[in-house]
Design an enzyme around this catalytic site. Structure first.
Site, PDB file in Angstrom:
ATOM      1  N   ALA A  67       0.833  -1.293  -0.031  1.00  7.74           N
ATOM      2  CA  ALA A  67       0.206  -0.070   0.011  1.00  7.74           C
ATOM      3  C   ALA A  67       0.926   1.272   0.029  1.00  7.74           C
ATOM      4  CB  ALA A  67      -0.948  -0.026   1.229  1.00  7.74           C
ATOM      5  N   GLY A 112       0.492  -4.927   0.792  1.00  8.73           N
ATOM      6  CA  GLY A 112      -0.656  -5.124  -0.090  1.00  8.73           C
ATOM      7  C   GLY A 112      -0.312  -5.730  -1.639  1.00  8.73           C
ATOM      8  N   GLU A 115      -0.673  -9.354  -0.639  1.00 11.20           N
ATOM      9  CA  GLU A 115      -2.157  -9.569  -0.585  1.00 11.20           C
ATOM     10  C   GLU A 115      -2.700  -9.612  -1.979  1.00 11.20           C
ATOM     11  OE1 GLU A 115      -2.751  -7.897   3.798  1.00 11.20           O
ATOM     12  OE2 GLU A 115      -2.333  -6.314   2.137  1.00 11.20           O
ATOM     13  N   GLU A 135       4.431  -5.346   6.941  1.00 12.67           N
ATOM     14  CA  GLU A 135       3.737  -4.221   7.853  1.00 12.67           C
ATOM     15  C   GLU A 135       4.174  -4.015   9.387  1.00 12.67           C
ATOM     16  OE1 GLU A 135       2.337  -6.612   5.677  1.00 12.67           O
ATOM     17  OE2 GLU A 135       0.869  -5.368   4.734  1.00 12.67           O
TER      18      GLU A 135
HETATM   19  N1  COA Z   1       4.578   3.330  -0.585  1.00 14.08           N
HETATM   20  C1  COA Z   1       5.019   4.290  -1.209  1.00 14.08           C
HETATM   21  N2  COA Z   1       6.096   4.704  -1.830  1.00 14.08           N
HETATM   22  C2  COA Z   1       6.733   3.512  -2.020  1.00 14.08           C
HETATM   23  C3  COA Z   1       6.609   2.201  -1.367  1.00 14.08           C
HETATM   24  C4  COA Z   1       5.545   2.226  -0.657  1.00 14.08           C
HETATM   25  N3  COA Z   1       4.986   1.023  -0.298  1.00 14.08           N
HETATM   26  N4  COA Z   1       7.483   1.203  -1.598  1.00 14.08           N
HETATM   27  C5  COA Z   1       8.547   2.048  -2.386  1.00 14.08           C
HETATM   28  N5  COA Z   1       8.295   3.375  -2.589  1.00 14.08           N
HETATM   29  C6  COA Z   1       8.777   4.466  -3.187  1.00 14.08           C
HETATM   30  C7  COA Z   1       9.935   4.922  -2.256  1.00 14.08           C
HETATM   31  O1  COA Z   1       9.565   5.983  -1.324  1.00 14.08           O
HETATM   32  C8  COA Z   1      10.785   5.543  -3.372  1.00 14.08           C
HETATM   33  O2  COA Z   1      10.439   7.057  -3.932  1.00 14.08           O
HETATM   34  P1  COA Z   1      11.250   8.129  -3.942  1.00 14.08           P
HETATM   35  O3  COA Z   1      12.075   7.763  -5.044  1.00 14.08           O
HETATM   36  O4  COA Z   1      10.210   9.381  -4.105  1.00 14.08           O
HETATM   37  O5  COA Z   1      11.975   8.559  -2.569  1.00 14.08           O
HETATM   38  C9  COA Z   1      10.652   4.642  -4.508  1.00 14.08           C
HETATM   39  O6  COA Z   1       9.450   3.936  -4.486  1.00 14.08           O
HETATM   40  C10 COA Z   1      11.878   3.439  -4.822  1.00 14.08           C
HETATM   41  O7  COA Z   1      11.958   3.115  -3.507  1.00 14.08           O
HETATM   42  P2  COA Z   1      13.302   2.751  -2.598  1.00 14.08           P
HETATM   43  O8  COA Z   1      12.979   2.610  -1.176  1.00 14.08           O
HETATM   44  O9  COA Z   1      14.184   4.027  -2.908  1.00 14.08           O
HETATM   45  O10 COA Z   1      13.897   1.635  -3.409  1.00 14.08           O
HETATM   46  P3  COA Z   1      14.691   0.333  -2.890  1.00 14.08           P
HETATM   47  O11 COA Z   1      15.205  -0.514  -3.861  1.00 14.08           O
HETATM   48  O12 COA Z   1      15.916   1.017  -2.083  1.00 14.08           O
HETATM   49  O13 COA Z   1      13.962  -0.351  -1.866  1.00 14.08           O
HETATM   50  C11 COA Z   1      12.157  -1.788  -1.066  1.00 14.08           C
HETATM   51  C12 COA Z   1      12.900  -1.278  -2.323  1.00 14.08           C
HETATM   52  C13 COA Z   1      10.825  -2.374  -1.774  1.00 14.08           C
HETATM   53  C14 COA Z   1      12.755  -2.804  -0.055  1.00 14.08           C
HETATM   54  C15 COA Z   1      11.602  -0.425  -0.294  1.00 14.08           C
HETATM   55  O14 COA Z   1      11.126   0.320  -0.978  1.00 14.08           O
HETATM   56  C16 COA Z   1      10.423  -0.721   0.741  1.00 14.08           C
HETATM   57  O15 COA Z   1      10.838  -1.361   1.967  1.00 14.08           O
HETATM   58  N6  COA Z   1       9.327  -0.434   0.471  1.00 14.08           N
HETATM   59  C17 COA Z   1       8.223  -0.425   1.251  1.00 14.08           C
HETATM   60  C18 COA Z   1       7.666  -1.940   1.479  1.00 14.08           C
HETATM   61  C19 COA Z   1       6.631  -1.743   2.452  1.00 14.08           C
HETATM   62  O16 COA Z   1       6.910  -1.831   3.858  1.00 14.08           O
HETATM   63  N7  COA Z   1       5.249  -2.230   1.869  1.00 14.08           N
HETATM   64  C20 COA Z   1       4.203  -2.313   2.848  1.00 14.08           C
HETATM   65  C21 COA Z   1       3.496  -1.115   3.138  1.00 14.08           C
HETATM   66  S1  COA Z   1       2.116  -1.285   4.217  1.00 14.08           S
END
Ligand code: COA
Length: 261
Positions: A67, A112, A115, A135
């Site tokens: 999400a 999500g 999910e 989460e």
């Molecule tokens: N919601 C909003 N933005 C998200 C996102 C999410 N779930 N997952 C990634 N993004 C965005 C990042 O904020 C970043 O945006 P920016 O460039 O404007 O700062 C962009 O996507 C790229 O992500 P980044 O974190 O820089 O890539 P990465 O390769 O370093 O890491 C992940 C990849 C997937 C490990 C990391 O993005 C992450 O942990 N995301 C969240 C996953 C999560 O917790 N999901 C459950 C949400 S309830």
């Protein structure tokens, strides 16, 4: 079909490919994308020229990274409840669709995103996929079905390990615990999903729909009731033109030409 916000949709040969398309945010599900998926699957369910759907993510890196954290941060309890119900309703539409839906997991399937993949009927993962429910690392509980569909798919022990640690698993581990059905090299992922869909589409479409209903509803019933439900689906299938064609084609040693009637 479409156009839909943040989705790319192509349809050919009865197969629709729906690509979540917010690569700059790793295809995170904001409200506009959830609404678009809901409309897209409502249309796919009603469109007779669509017989199966593949869901994937755009860009090489992510299926759906969860999400949209920017949108969900700062929710009150009531806002969180409304958001959860909204996402759950969209995923339930996918799960209960009477046409097969295959998730082609091309990268991160987190929160999500996992999910969404679990609401699909069959999952194929790229060797690069990472699947998890992170989460709890954010201090929240999964709200789009993760605490319920994950244990149903992989068993309570593996589900609790994934949920409580929040750590993602590799495609190989996901395959070993039954979270995905197949693994493919990234360049072969969509081909593998298309080939699986075409094997399903060779079968009688009414029998496919009735079987999806039999499994989906039966899965939530006690066995005795579920068996009765199966018999009612079986009986319905006996009355189709497709079963006449399928059995005749077998006896005449030819391929069936099902018409979905
Ligand atoms: N919601 C909003 N933005 C998200 C996102 C999410 N779930 N997952 C990634 N993004 C965005 C990042 O904020 C970043 O945006 P920016 O460039 O404007 O700062 C962009 O996507 C790229 O992500 P980044 O974190 O820089 O890539 P990465 O390769 O370093 O890491 C992940 C990849 C997937 C490990 C990391 O993005 C992450 O942990 N995301 C969240 C996953 C999560 O917790 N999901 C459950 C949400 S309830």
């Amino acid at each position: 079909m479409g156009p839909y916000a943040n989705l790319l949709c192509e349809a050919d040969d009865c197969l629709a490919v729906v690509t979540v398309n917010r690569p700059a945010k790793l295809n995170a599900l904001n409200r506009a994308t959830i609404d678009a998926l809901d409309s897209c699957f409502r249309d796919a369910a009603q469109n007779p020229s669509v017989q199966a759907v593949i869901v994937t993510g755009s860009g090489g890196k992510s299926f759906v990274a969860g999400a949209d954290i920017e949108e969900v941060s700062g929710f009150t309890a009531l806002e969180g409840r409304e958001w959860g119900l909204h996402g759950q309703a969209m995923l339930r539409r996918i799960e209960t669709m009477e046409k097969p839906v295959i998730a082609a997991i091309n990268g991160y399937a987190l929160g999500g995103g996992l999910e969404l993949a679990m609401a699909c009927h069959i999952r194929i993962a790229s060797t690069r996929a990472r699947l998890g429910q992170p989460e709890l690392k954010l201090g929240i509980v999964p709200g789009f079905g993760g605490t319920q569909r994950l244990p149903r798919l992989v068993g309570k022990g593996h589900a609790l390990e994934m949920l409580l640690t929040g750590d993602p698993v590799s495609a190989e581990k996901a395959m070993a615990i039954g979270l995905v059905n197949q693994i493919a090299e990234p360049e072969h992922l969509l081909g593998a999903a298309r080939s699986l869909a075409s094997r399903i589409l060779r079968n009688g479409p009414l029998a496919v729909a009735l079987t999806l209903q039999a499994v989906n509803r039966g899965f939530e019933m006690p066995l005795a009731e579920a068996l009765e439900w199966e018999v009612s689906q079986y009986a319905l299938s006996c009355a189709t033109e497709d079963v006449r064609e399928g059995t005749r084609a077998f006896l005449e040693k030819r391929k069936p030409r099902f018409r979905g009637r």
